[in-house]
Design a protein around this motif. Sequence first.
Motif, mmCIF file in Angstrom:
data_model
loop_
_atom_site.group_PDB
_atom_site.id
_atom_site.type_symbol
_atom_site.label_atom_id
_atom_site.label_comp_id
_atom_site.label_asym_id
_atom_site.label_seq_id
_atom_site.Cartn_x
_atom_site.Cartn_y
_atom_site.Cartn_z
ATOM 1 N N GLN A 93 58.022 8.734 76.033
ATOM 2 C CA GLN A 93 59.299 8.829 76.731
ATOM 3 C C GLN A 93 60.477 8.621 75.787
ATOM 4 O OE1 GLN A 93 58.510 5.827 79.764
ATOM 5 N NE2 GLN A 93 58.311 7.458 81.272
ATOM 6 N N ASN A 94 60.218 8.148 74.600
ATOM 7 C CA ASN A 94 61.253 7.839 73.629
ATOM 8 C C ASN A 94 61.896 9.129 73.113
ATOM 9 O OD1 ASN A 94 62.323 7.451 70.884
ATOM 10 N ND2 ASN A 94 61.584 5.351 71.114
ATOM 11 N N ASP A 95 63.205 9.292 73.357
ATOM 12 C CA ASP A 95 63.904 10.515 72.947
ATOM 13 C C ASP A 95 63.905 10.711 71.434
ATOM 14 O OD1 ASP A 95 64.451 11.362 75.523
ATOM 15 O OD2 ASP A 95 66.408 10.369 75.599
ATOM 16 N N LYS A 96 63.950 9.626 70.675
ATOM 17 C CA LYS A 96 63.927 9.738 69.203
ATOM 18 C C LYS A 96 62.609 10.361 68.749
ATOM 19 C CE LYS A 96 64.302 6.934 64.986
ATOM 20 N NZ LYS A 96 63.055 7.311 64.352
ATOM 21 N N ILE A 97 61.496 9.907 69.302
ATOM 22 C CA ILE A 97 60.184 10.450 68.950
ATOM 23 C C ILE A 97 60.078 11.900 69.428
ATOM 24 C CG2 ILE A 97 57.686 10.259 69.320
ATOM 25 C CD1 ILE A 97 58.788 8.137 67.433
ATOM 26 N N LYS A 98 60.563 12.188 70.629
ATOM 27 C CA LYS A 98 60.540 13.574 71.124
ATOM 28 C C LYS A 98 61.314 14.496 70.187
ATOM 29 C CE LYS A 98 60.099 12.696 76.076
ATOM 30 N NZ LYS A 98 60.756 12.870 77.377
ATOM 31 N N ASN A 99 62.461 14.039 69.690
ATOM 32 C CA ASN A 99 63.246 14.842 68.748
ATOM 33 C C ASN A 99 62.520 15.014 67.420
ATOM 34 O OD1 ASN A 99 65.384 15.366 70.491
ATOM 35 N ND2 ASN A 99 66.477 13.511 69.891
ATOM 36 N N GLU A 100 61.821 13.980 66.971
ATOM 37 C CA GLU A 100 61.043 14.090 65.738
ATOM 38 C C GLU A 100 59.916 15.116 65.903
ATOM 39 O OE1 GLU A 100 59.687 10.339 64.139
ATOM 40 O OE2 GLU A 100 61.660 9.428 64.420
ATOM 41 N N ILE A 101 59.284 15.137 67.072
ATOM 42 C CA ILE A 101 58.237 16.129 67.346
ATOM 43 C C ILE A 101 58.842 17.529 67.325
ATOM 44 C CG2 ILE A 101 56.620 16.999 69.087
ATOM 45 C CD1 ILE A 101 56.309 14.000 69.975
ATOM 46 N N PHE A 102 59.970 17.697 67.992
ATOM 47 C CA PHE A 102 60.663 18.988 68.013
ATOM 48 C C PHE A 102 60.986 19.435 66.585
ATOM 49 C CE2 PHE A 102 64.618 21.428 68.190
ATOM 50 C CZ PHE A 102 64.237 22.475 69.019
ATOM 51 N N SER A 105 51.677 1.556 70.542
ATOM 52 C CA SER A 105 52.672 2.309 71.316
ATOM 53 C C SER A 105 52.009 3.550 71.901
ATOM 54 C CB SER A 105 53.864 2.698 70.434
ATOM 55 O OG SER A 105 53.455 3.528 69.362
ATOM 56 N N TYR A 106 52.484 3.969 73.039
ATOM 57 C CA TYR A 106 52.017 5.195 73.707
ATOM 58 C C TYR A 106 50.516 5.174 73.983
ATOM 59 C CZ TYR A 106 56.473 6.252 71.577
ATOM 60 O OH TYR A 106 57.785 6.187 71.174
ATOM 61 N N GLY A 107 49.968 4.014 74.200
ATOM 62 C CA GLY A 107 48.545 3.885 74.489
ATOM 63 C C GLY A 107 47.653 3.918 73.262
ATOM 64 N N LEU A 108 48.237 3.919 72.076
ATOM 65 C CA LEU A 108 47.469 3.963 70.826
ATOM 66 C C LEU A 108 47.394 2.570 70.211
ATOM 67 C CD1 LEU A 108 49.229 7.113 69.368
ATOM 68 C CD2 LEU A 108 46.926 7.027 70.332
ATOM 69 N N GLU A 109 46.215 2.146 69.821
ATOM 70 C CA GLU A 109 46.059 0.830 69.206
ATOM 71 C C GLU A 109 46.519 0.828 67.755
ATOM 72 O OE1 GLU A 109 42.087 -0.656 69.610
ATOM 73 O OE2 GLU A 109 42.081 -0.370 71.776
ATOM 74 N N ASN A 110 46.224 1.910 67.027
ATOM 75 C CA ASN A 110 46.511 1.979 65.591
ATOM 76 C C ASN A 110 47.764 2.801 65.322
ATOM 77 O OD1 ASN A 110 44.040 0.634 64.948
ATOM 78 N ND2 ASN A 110 42.975 2.566 65.290
ATOM 79 N N GLU A 111 48.367 2.556 64.169
ATOM 80 C CA GLU A 111 49.439 3.428 63.706
ATOM 81 C C GLU A 111 48.817 4.822 63.574
ATOM 82 O OE1 GLU A 111 53.010 2.624 60.725
ATOM 83 O OE2 GLU A 111 51.079 2.740 59.702
ATOM 84 N N SER A 112 49.485 5.824 64.134
ATOM 85 C CA SER A 112 48.887 7.150 64.220
ATOM 86 C C SER A 112 49.875 8.233 63.816
ATOM 87 C CB SER A 112 48.404 7.412 65.652
ATOM 88 O OG SER A 112 47.434 6.453 66.024
ATOM 89 N N ILE A 113 49.339 9.433 63.587
ATOM 90 C CA ILE A 113 50.153 10.562 63.161
ATOM 91 C C ILE A 113 49.899 11.740 64.085
ATOM 92 C CG2 ILE A 113 50.655 12.163 61.278
ATOM 93 C CD1 ILE A 113 49.412 10.034 59.374
#
Length: 102
Positions: free
Chosen positions: A81-90, A51-59
Amino acid sequence: MVQNKANLDQFSYISEDYINDLLNVVNVIPITSRKEGREIYPNEVLLKENSYGLENESILLCHQIRSIDKKRLSKKYGFIQNDKIKNEIFDAIIFQFGIPIS
C-alpha cells in the motif's frame, strides 16, 4: 503478495483487480530473498524485512514479469500500500521496458 502452489515461489500482483477478475491469468513480479551484499539494480525494488508479509529483506525482480494461471497460486500473504514502493515498482518497470518519460 502470493505464493505458487508447485514450488513455493513468491510473487507480487501487478495487474489491476478488475482485469484479474475477468481473466484466468494474473501478471506478477517474482520476489527473491536478498543475500547479504547483493546489489539492487534499477529494474529491481528492495522490500524491507518484516514488511508486506515477508520475513526477510527481499527483492522484486521487475525484469522477470510474467503471466501465470490463477490456479497456480496458493495463498495471499501481504499487500503493498506504500505509495513510495509503488512508485519504485513503476520506475523499475519503466526502466526495464525502456519506456521514455517526458
